[in-house]
Design a protein around this motif. Structure first.
Motif, PDB file in Angstrom:
ATOM      1  N   GLY A  23       0.826  -1.459  -0.118  1.00 41.24           N
ATOM      2  CA  GLY A  23       0.018  -0.201   0.321  1.00 41.24           C
ATOM      3  C   GLY A  23       0.699   1.502  -0.062  1.00 41.24           C
ATOM      4  O   GLY A  23       0.116   2.197  -0.027  1.00 41.24           O
ATOM      5  N   THR A  24       1.985   1.116  -0.308  1.00 42.64           N
ATOM      6  CA  THR A  24       3.140   2.719  -0.250  1.00 42.64           C
ATOM      7  C   THR A  24       3.791   2.500  -1.056  1.00 42.64           C
ATOM      8  O   THR A  24       3.748   0.999  -1.528  1.00 42.64           O
ATOM      9  CB  THR A  24       3.843   2.350   1.189  1.00 42.64           C
ATOM     10  N   PHE A  25       4.249   2.800  -1.817  1.00 39.07           N
ATOM     11  CA  PHE A  25       4.990   3.401  -3.011  1.00 39.07           C
ATOM     12  C   PHE A  25       6.645   3.775  -2.977  1.00 39.07           C
ATOM     13  O   PHE A  25       6.410   5.655  -2.381  1.00 39.07           O
ATOM     14  CB  PHE A  25       4.294   4.104  -4.242  1.00 39.07           C
ATOM     15  N   ASP A  26       7.608   3.909  -3.337  1.00 35.95           N
ATOM     16  CA  ASP A  26       8.924   4.728  -2.943  1.00 35.95           C
ATOM     17  C   ASP A  26       9.389   5.572  -4.899  1.00 35.95           C
ATOM     18  O   ASP A  26       9.068   5.310  -5.658  1.00 35.95           O
ATOM     19  CB  ASP A  26       9.969   3.976  -2.481  1.00 35.95           C
ATOM     20  N   VAL A  27       9.077   6.233  -4.561  1.00 30.70           N
ATOM     21  CA  VAL A  27       9.837   7.633  -6.142  1.00 30.70           C
ATOM     22  C   VAL A  27      10.537   8.030  -5.735  1.00 30.70           C
ATOM     23  O   VAL A  27      11.013   8.830  -4.504  1.00 30.70           O
ATOM     24  CB  VAL A  27       8.576   8.857  -6.170  1.00 30.70           C
ATOM     25  N   VAL A  28      11.820   8.629  -5.987  1.00 32.03           N
ATOM     26  CA  VAL A  28      13.026   9.056  -6.287  1.00 32.03           C
ATOM     27  C   VAL A  28      12.748  10.262  -7.537  1.00 32.03           C
ATOM     28  O   VAL A  28      12.064  10.278  -8.799  1.00 32.03           O
ATOM     29  CB  VAL A  28      14.306   8.365  -6.691  1.00 32.03           C
TER      30      VAL A  28
END
Length: 292
Positions: free
Chosen positions: A169-174
């Motif tokens: 349910g979470t995402f990582d974005v650079v």
């Protein structure tokens, strides 16, 4: 990556149930005049259950079963007290969900929207007539939208966005400028209500003090979980206060693309000037109270 869309359509299956046979009972003071089962509908979830934790009832579930609206739900929708508190629709959604272990406030926003549309179709049909103003000439006119045309949209994350699905349910974005890795989460119904309430309060404060509304930073504060692994309030506040505009825009766009939802738009054609434009279906009071 192309957008993955599925037609929501109308109710996928209706469980009318067989009326239980009435058996005479000498001990019962009075018999029911008749007996029937309220029909139910299975609603396709835009999330397909992928973004709920393993202990959630909807984890990896494609559908949710809801009952059709009854006069009791109509009472809720017309309750002045509940409308004033802003909880009338929330109460209806909770009433319609058959699984008592599911809290409607904790449903992802897109899944809640799918339930609302399916409930409306089951109760009053797919034709939704309401007044709209032409974006070109401004003419006000009645327009009929087809709710069956609503489409379920999956997450649409392209490789060049530098976004990783954490499968929880979470995402990582650079971020493109600062190169920080920001963890963001999908919003639930209770998050959405909090944002709307903050927007309303900010608008009132801005009007009273002739100041600025902080809608963008409020939204960022709601979706950000951590910055490069640091989930402290101080880290979040510093980032939001100092985030370059390009990074802010990229983060908000990544969140929008990662969110499974229901796309409810239709080509509007003005009857006065023949102007055509794709228009979001306006969810006014007519949505649950169609003219008969």
């Amino acid at each position: 990556m192309s957008r993955n869309k599925d037609r929501l359509g109308g109710p996928h299956s209706v469980n009318t149930g067989a009326p239980p046979s009435a058996t005479p009972s000498t001990s019962a003071p009075a018999q029911q005049p008749f007996s029937f089962v309220v029909p139910t509908t299975f609603v396709d979830l835009p999330s397909k259950g992928r973004y709920y934790p393993p202990d959630h009832p909807l984890h990896m579930q494609d559908t949710i079963e809801i009952k059709h609206m009854t006069a009791k739900e109509e009472d809720i929708l017309t309750s002045r007290a509940l409308i004033k508190k802003g909880v009338a629709l929330d109460r209806v959604i909770q009433n319609l969900i058959l699984n008592d272990s599911i809290n409607s406030d904790r449903l992802l926003v897109g899944d809640r929207n799918a339930i609302v549309i399916a409930a409306r179709i089951a109760a009053y049909g797919a034709d939704y007539e309401t007044k709209v103003n032409c974006p070109s000439c401004g003419a006000s006119q009645n327009y009929c939208f087809d709710l069956i045309a609503a489409e379920s949209t999956d997450s649409e994350i392209s490789d060049d966005m530098n976004v990783t699905d954490n499968q929880n349910g979470t995402f990582d974005v650079v971020l493109p400028v600062t190169q920080l890795t920001v963890t963001f989460r999908l919003l639930t119904g209770i998050d959405e209500k909090g944002i709307i309430n903050n927007f309303s309060q900010n608008k009132k404060k801005a009007a009273a003090n002739k100041g600025l509304e902080n809608n963008i930073t409020t939204h960022l504060n709601s979706i950000i979980v951590a910055i490069s692994g640091d989930s402290s309030p101080n880290a979040k506040k510093y980032l939001i206060d100092n985030l370059p505009s390009m990074d802010s825009r990229h983060l908000r766009f990544a969140h929008q693309m990662a969110t499974p939802n229901v796309e409810l738009s239709e080509t509007f054609t003005c009857s006065e000037c023949d102007f055509e434009q794709e228009m979001e279906v306006p969810l006014t009071a007519d949505f649950f109270w169609p003219k008969r």
